[in-house]
Structure formats: C-alpha cells, structure tokens
Scaffold this motif. Structure first.
Motif, PDB file in Angstrom:
ATOM      1  N   VAL A   1       6.492   3.716  60.709  1.00 40.89           N
ATOM      2  CA  VAL A   1       7.345   4.424  59.759  1.00 40.89           C
ATOM      3  C   VAL A   1       8.791   4.265  60.220  1.00 40.89           C
ATOM      4  CG1 VAL A   1       7.837   6.653  58.691  1.00 40.89           C
ATOM      5  CG2 VAL A   1       5.498   6.055  59.237  1.00 40.89           C
ATOM      6  N   ASP A   2       9.682   3.994  59.299  1.00 38.98           N
ATOM      7  CA  ASP A   2      11.100   3.761  59.587  1.00 38.98           C
ATOM      8  C   ASP A   2      11.704   4.928  60.366  1.00 38.98           C
ATOM      9  OD1 ASP A   2      13.809   3.166  59.583  1.00 38.98           O
ATOM     10  OD2 ASP A   2      13.910   2.802  57.425  1.00 38.98           O
TER      11      ASP A   2
ATOM     12  N   ILE B   1       0.872   7.239  52.360  1.00 36.40           N
ATOM     13  CA  ILE B   1       0.119   6.078  52.845  1.00 36.40           C
ATOM     14  C   ILE B   1      -1.320   6.481  53.159  1.00 36.40           C
ATOM     15  CG2 ILE B   1      -0.147   4.527  54.817  1.00 36.40           C
ATOM     16  CD1 ILE B   1       2.990   4.387  54.870  1.00 36.40           C
ATOM     17  N   LEU B   2      -1.515   7.582  53.858  1.00 38.84           N
ATOM     18  CA  LEU B   2      -2.858   8.019  54.242  1.00 38.84           C
ATOM     19  C   LEU B   2      -3.691   8.438  53.033  1.00 38.84           C
ATOM     20  CD1 LEU B   2      -1.986   9.950  57.504  1.00 38.84           C
ATOM     21  CD2 LEU B   2      -3.147   7.738  57.311  1.00 38.84           C
ATOM     22  N   ARG B   3      -3.077   9.112  52.063  1.00 39.85           N
ATOM     23  CA  ARG B   3      -3.820   9.501  50.848  1.00 39.85           C
ATOM     24  C   ARG B   3      -4.264   8.266  50.068  1.00 39.85           C
ATOM     25  NH1 ARG B   3       0.163  13.156  50.805  1.00 39.85           N
ATOM     26  NH2 ARG B   3       1.367  12.004  49.225  1.00 39.85           N
ATOM     27  N   TYR B   4      -3.363   7.318  49.891  1.00 43.01           N
ATOM     28  CA  TYR B   4      -3.681   6.104  49.149  1.00 43.01           C
ATOM     29  C   TYR B   4      -4.787   5.326  49.859  1.00 43.01           C
ATOM     30  CZ  TYR B   4      -3.183   1.672  46.743  1.00 43.01           C
ATOM     31  OH  TYR B   4      -3.448   0.536  46.032  1.00 43.01           O
ATOM     32  N   TRP B   5      -4.624   5.170  51.171  1.00 42.77           N
ATOM     33  CA  TRP B   5      -5.623   4.441  51.940  1.00 42.77           C
ATOM     34  C   TRP B   5      -6.974   5.157  51.870  1.00 42.77           C
ATOM     35  CZ3 TRP B   5      -8.561   5.957  56.033  1.00 42.77           C
ATOM     36  CH2 TRP B   5      -9.354   4.941  56.566  1.00 42.77           C
TER      37      TRP B   5
ATOM     38  N   ASP C   1     -13.931  -5.985  59.031  1.00 45.50           N
ATOM     39  CA  ASP C   1     -13.237  -5.452  57.864  1.00 45.50           C
ATOM     40  C   ASP C   1     -11.838  -5.021  58.260  1.00 45.50           C
ATOM     41  OD1 ASP C   1     -14.874  -5.693  55.690  1.00 45.50           O
ATOM     42  OD2 ASP C   1     -15.529  -3.602  55.655  1.00 45.50           O
ATOM     43  N   GLY C   2     -10.911  -5.146  57.343  1.00 45.78           N
ATOM     44  CA  GLY C   2      -9.550  -4.691  57.582  1.00 45.78           C
ATOM     45  C   GLY C   2      -8.669  -5.045  56.412  1.00 45.78           C
ATOM     46  N   SER C   3      -7.459  -4.521  56.442  1.00 47.97           N
ATOM     47  CA  SER C   3      -6.534  -4.764  55.349  1.00 47.97           C
ATOM     48  C   SER C   3      -5.139  -4.346  55.778  1.00 47.97           C
ATOM     49  CB  SER C   3      -6.975  -3.939  54.138  1.00 47.97           C
ATOM     50  OG  SER C   3      -6.140  -4.176  53.034  1.00 47.97           O
ATOM     51  N   PRO C   4      -4.115  -4.989  55.210  1.00 42.23           N
ATOM     52  CA  PRO C   4      -2.756  -4.529  55.466  1.00 42.23           C
ATOM     53  C   PRO C   4      -2.527  -3.168  54.808  1.00 42.23           C
ATOM     54  CG  PRO C   4      -2.743  -6.617  54.239  1.00 42.23           C
ATOM     55  CD  PRO C   4      -4.147  -6.180  54.381  1.00 42.23           C
ATOM     56  N   ILE C   5      -1.539  -2.436  55.297  1.00 46.27           N
ATOM     57  CA  ILE C   5      -1.144  -1.152  54.728  1.00 46.27           C
ATOM     58  C   ILE C   5       0.298  -1.296  54.262  1.00 46.27           C
ATOM     59  CG2 ILE C   5      -0.696   1.275  55.240  1.00 46.27           C
ATOM     60  CD1 ILE C   5      -2.973   1.110  57.289  1.00 46.27           C
TER      61      ILE C   5
ATOM     62  N   PHE D   1       6.105  -1.050  48.659  1.00 46.63           N
ATOM     63  CA  PHE D   1       5.182  -2.178  48.717  1.00 46.63           C
ATOM     64  C   PHE D   1       5.489  -3.145  49.858  1.00 46.63           C
ATOM     65  CE2 PHE D   1       5.290  -0.725  44.294  1.00 46.63           C
ATOM     66  CZ  PHE D   1       3.987  -0.272  44.201  1.00 46.63           C
ATOM     67  N   GLN D   2       6.142  -2.629  50.901  1.00 44.64           N
ATOM     68  CA  GLN D   2       6.393  -3.417  52.101  1.00 44.64           C
ATOM     69  C   GLN D   2       5.228  -3.204  53.067  1.00 44.64           C
ATOM     70  OE1 GLN D   2       9.217  -5.446  52.451  1.00 44.64           O
ATOM     71  NE2 GLN D   2       9.361  -4.878  50.296  1.00 44.64           N
ATOM     72  N   GLU D   3       4.770  -4.255  53.707  1.00 45.65           N
ATOM     73  CA  GLU D   3       3.700  -4.116  54.684  1.00 45.65           C
ATOM     74  C   GLU D   3       4.227  -3.366  55.904  1.00 45.65           C
ATOM     75  OE1 GLU D   3       0.758  -6.909  57.309  1.00 45.65           O
ATOM     76  OE2 GLU D   3       1.202  -7.554  55.255  1.00 45.65           O
TER      77      GLU D   3
END
Length: 65
Positions: A9-10, A25-29, A42-46, A51-53
C-alpha cells in the motif's frame, strides 16, 4: 495448505486512505475466492482501485513448506 497474500500500500497515503484501500482490496479478493480451487500453484495478482498491480496471492503447498 500454506496460503500467502502480499500487498503493498502506498506509504504516501494518509492512514485512513491506506486502511480504506486495503479493506477494499481484501473485500474484493475475498468475494472472488470461490473462483479458485486453492491447490498448490494457484495464485493471482492483486490490483488496487486504480487497477494497478499491488501484490499477489498464492497457495504454496503444505503448511511449513
């Protein structure tokens, strides 16, 4: 199962905005978790609200691995 989630986080954001962005981020994920088998590999970018990784999650295998 060993589950890893890493998000950056910035630091320039005020504390309230950091908390709000991380919460979003946590709710969406969490809402999309049912789309994954959660097996090793398994995995994925967040992505953040712009919409920045900003991180990733992955299943690494057995606990302690």
């Amino acid at each position: 199962m060993k589950f890893l989630l890493e998000v950056t986080v910035d630091d320039a954001l005020p504390a309230e905005d950091k908390a709000r962005e991380l919460g979003r981020i946590l709710r969406y994920w969490g809402g999309n978790l049912h789309h994954y088998a959660l097996v090793p590999g398994d995995g994925s970018p967040i992505h953040d609200s712009a919409f920045q990784e900003v991180g990733h999650w992955r299943v690494a295998g057995a606990a302690g691995a």
